[in-house]
Design a protein around this motif. Structure first.
Motif, mmCIF file in Angstrom:
data_model
loop_
_atom_site.group_PDB
_atom_site.id
_atom_site.type_symbol
_atom_site.label_atom_id
_atom_site.label_comp_id
_atom_site.label_asym_id
_atom_site.label_seq_id
_atom_site.Cartn_x
_atom_site.Cartn_y
_atom_site.Cartn_z
ATOM 1 N N SER A 1 0.789 -1.250 -0.015
ATOM 2 C CA SER A 1 -0.369 0.046 -0.204
ATOM 3 C C SER A 1 1.111 1.497 0.063
ATOM 4 C CB SER A 1 -0.630 -0.097 1.198
ATOM 5 O OG SER A 1 -0.354 -0.001 1.834
ATOM 6 N N ALA A 2 1.930 1.695 1.047
ATOM 7 C CA ALA A 2 3.349 2.606 0.733
ATOM 8 C C ALA A 2 3.794 2.323 -0.713
ATOM 9 C CB ALA A 2 4.095 2.172 1.699
ATOM 10 N N VAL A 3 3.782 1.388 -1.662
ATOM 11 C CA VAL A 3 4.189 1.210 -3.004
ATOM 12 C C VAL A 3 3.628 2.357 -3.406
ATOM 13 C CG1 VAL A 3 5.694 0.139 -5.317
ATOM 14 C CG2 VAL A 3 5.860 0.207 -2.152
ATOM 15 N N TRP A 4 1.900 1.386 -3.552
ATOM 16 C CA TRP A 4 1.371 1.847 -4.143
ATOM 17 C C TRP A 4 0.881 3.693 -3.992
ATOM 18 C CZ3 TRP A 4 -1.539 0.048 -8.101
ATOM 19 C CH2 TRP A 4 -2.483 1.113 -8.677
ATOM 20 N N ALA A 5 0.281 3.803 -3.030
ATOM 21 C CA ALA A 5 0.379 4.974 -3.158
ATOM 22 C C ALA A 5 1.285 6.770 -3.811
ATOM 23 C CB ALA A 5 1.247 5.663 -0.799
ATOM 24 N N VAL A 6 3.119 6.021 -3.337
ATOM 25 C CA VAL A 6 3.286 6.209 -4.706
ATOM 26 C C VAL A 6 3.021 6.617 -6.451
ATOM 27 C CG1 VAL A 6 5.909 6.375 -5.297
ATOM 28 C CG2 VAL A 6 6.224 7.092 -2.948
ATOM 29 N N GLU B 1 -6.614 -1.154 -8.246
ATOM 30 C CA GLU B 1 -5.440 -0.583 -7.247
ATOM 31 C C GLU B 1 -4.972 -1.664 -5.875
ATOM 32 O OE1 GLU B 1 -8.152 2.298 -3.825
ATOM 33 O OE2 GLU B 1 -8.193 1.957 -5.801
ATOM 34 N N GLY B 2 -3.660 -1.381 -6.044
ATOM 35 C CA GLY B 2 -2.789 -1.926 -4.931
ATOM 36 C C GLY B 2 -1.935 -2.898 -5.446
ATOM 37 N N VAL B 3 -2.661 -3.070 -6.307
ATOM 38 C CA VAL B 3 -1.663 -4.586 -7.020
ATOM 39 C C VAL B 3 -1.219 -4.543 -8.394
ATOM 40 C CG1 VAL B 3 -2.652 -6.432 -7.777
ATOM 41 C CG2 VAL B 3 -3.687 -6.122 -6.168
ATOM 42 N N GLY B 4 -1.721 -3.874 -9.344
ATOM 43 C CA GLY B 4 -1.227 -4.010 -10.690
ATOM 44 C C GLY B 4 -1.237 -2.367 -11.478
ATOM 45 N N LEU B 5 -0.292 -1.608 -12.360
ATOM 46 C CA LEU B 5 -0.594 -0.909 -13.509
ATOM 47 C C LEU B 5 0.170 -1.659 -14.589
ATOM 48 C CD1 LEU B 5 -1.916 1.739 -13.189
ATOM 49 C CD2 LEU B 5 0.524 3.078 -12.601
ATOM 50 N N GLU B 6 -0.655 -0.876 -15.484
ATOM 51 C CA GLU B 6 -0.365 -1.071 -17.417
ATOM 52 C C GLU B 6 -0.857 -0.069 -17.609
ATOM 53 O OE1 GLU B 6 -1.008 -4.768 -19.096
ATOM 54 O OE2 GLU B 6 -1.774 -6.154 -17.584
ATOM 55 N N LEU B 7 0.833 0.134 -18.194
ATOM 56 C CA LEU B 7 0.476 2.289 -18.960
ATOM 57 C C LEU B 7 1.476 1.725 -20.258
ATOM 58 C CD1 LEU B 7 2.269 3.283 -15.720
ATOM 59 C CD2 LEU B 7 0.212 3.648 -15.945
ATOM 60 N N GLU B 8 1.177 2.864 -21.792
ATOM 61 C CA GLU B 8 1.695 2.631 -22.457
ATOM 62 C C GLU B 8 2.359 4.143 -22.585
ATOM 63 O OE1 GLU B 8 0.354 2.266 -27.153
ATOM 64 O OE2 GLU B 8 -1.196 2.112 -25.314
ATOM 65 N N ALA B 9 3.811 4.323 -22.555
ATOM 66 C CA ALA B 9 3.825 5.223 -23.049
ATOM 67 C C ALA B 9 4.684 5.642 -23.697
ATOM 68 C CB ALA B 9 5.431 5.129 -21.750
ATOM 69 N N HIS B 10 4.174 6.803 -24.392
ATOM 70 C CA HIS B 10 4.521 7.542 -26.210
ATOM 71 C C HIS B 10 5.640 8.253 -25.899
ATOM 72 C CE1 HIS B 10 0.032 6.396 -27.048
ATOM 73 N NE2 HIS B 10 0.029 6.651 -26.130
#
Length: 165
Positions: free
Chosen positions: A13-18, A71-80
């Protein structure tokens, strides 16, 4: 496909906050100098942040879009990245005892990055991820440490002034 991991000595949760603060993206992503949310509510699906990449006197302005958020588990991003194309960056947070194992998986999707992707390019991404994960760890661990120290400092200051008239 560049996959790298790091054990960060704070809770997921601390990592997710950032990660969930779009204004802080430039603090942990290597190569960026400024970031700000521009669409949607970061880090929800389809939200975007704009970031700057300084190249000498020039500043390239690019965008990262959230493609998937758990939320709190994973994030997938597409960076342009302008003429370099786009890249998929998946960040997974796993509880590891009382700490967080962060796994980053990045690969090019479109453009020159995809066409030029080779072992050398992969090595550069690995170096970038090593630095990026070190920055993320430092941010998260420092914030947790400062939050723990703040109540102690306040109680010490309150105790030193107690009883004086």
């Amino acid at each position: 496909m560049a996959v790298r991991h790091r054990l960060i000595k704070v809770s997921p949760s601390a990592v997710w906050a950032v990660l969930a603060d779009g204004h802080r993206y430039a603090e942990w992503v290597v190569g960026t100098s400024h970031s700000e949310p521009v669409r949607g509510q970061w880090p929800h699906k389809d939200a975007a942040i704009r970031f700057q990449v300084p190249l000498g006197p020039l500043k390239l302005v690019n965008e990262t879009v959230v493609r998937r958020c758990e939320e709190g588990v994973g994030l997938e991003l597409e960076a342009h990245a302008g003429p370099l194309g786009t890249a998929r960056i998946a960040i997974e947070l796993r509880p590891w005892g009382e700490h967080c194992l962060v796994i980053v998986d990045e690969h090019p999707l479109q453009g020159a990055g995809g066409r030029l992707h080779n072992v050398g390019f992969e090595a550069l991404i690995q170096m970038r991820h090593r630095t990026m994960l070190a920055r993320l760890a430092r941010l998260c661990e420092n914030e947790v440490r400062e939050a723990r120290e703040a109540p102690r400092q306040a109680s010490v200051q309150g105790a030193s002034g107690a009883g004086h008239a």
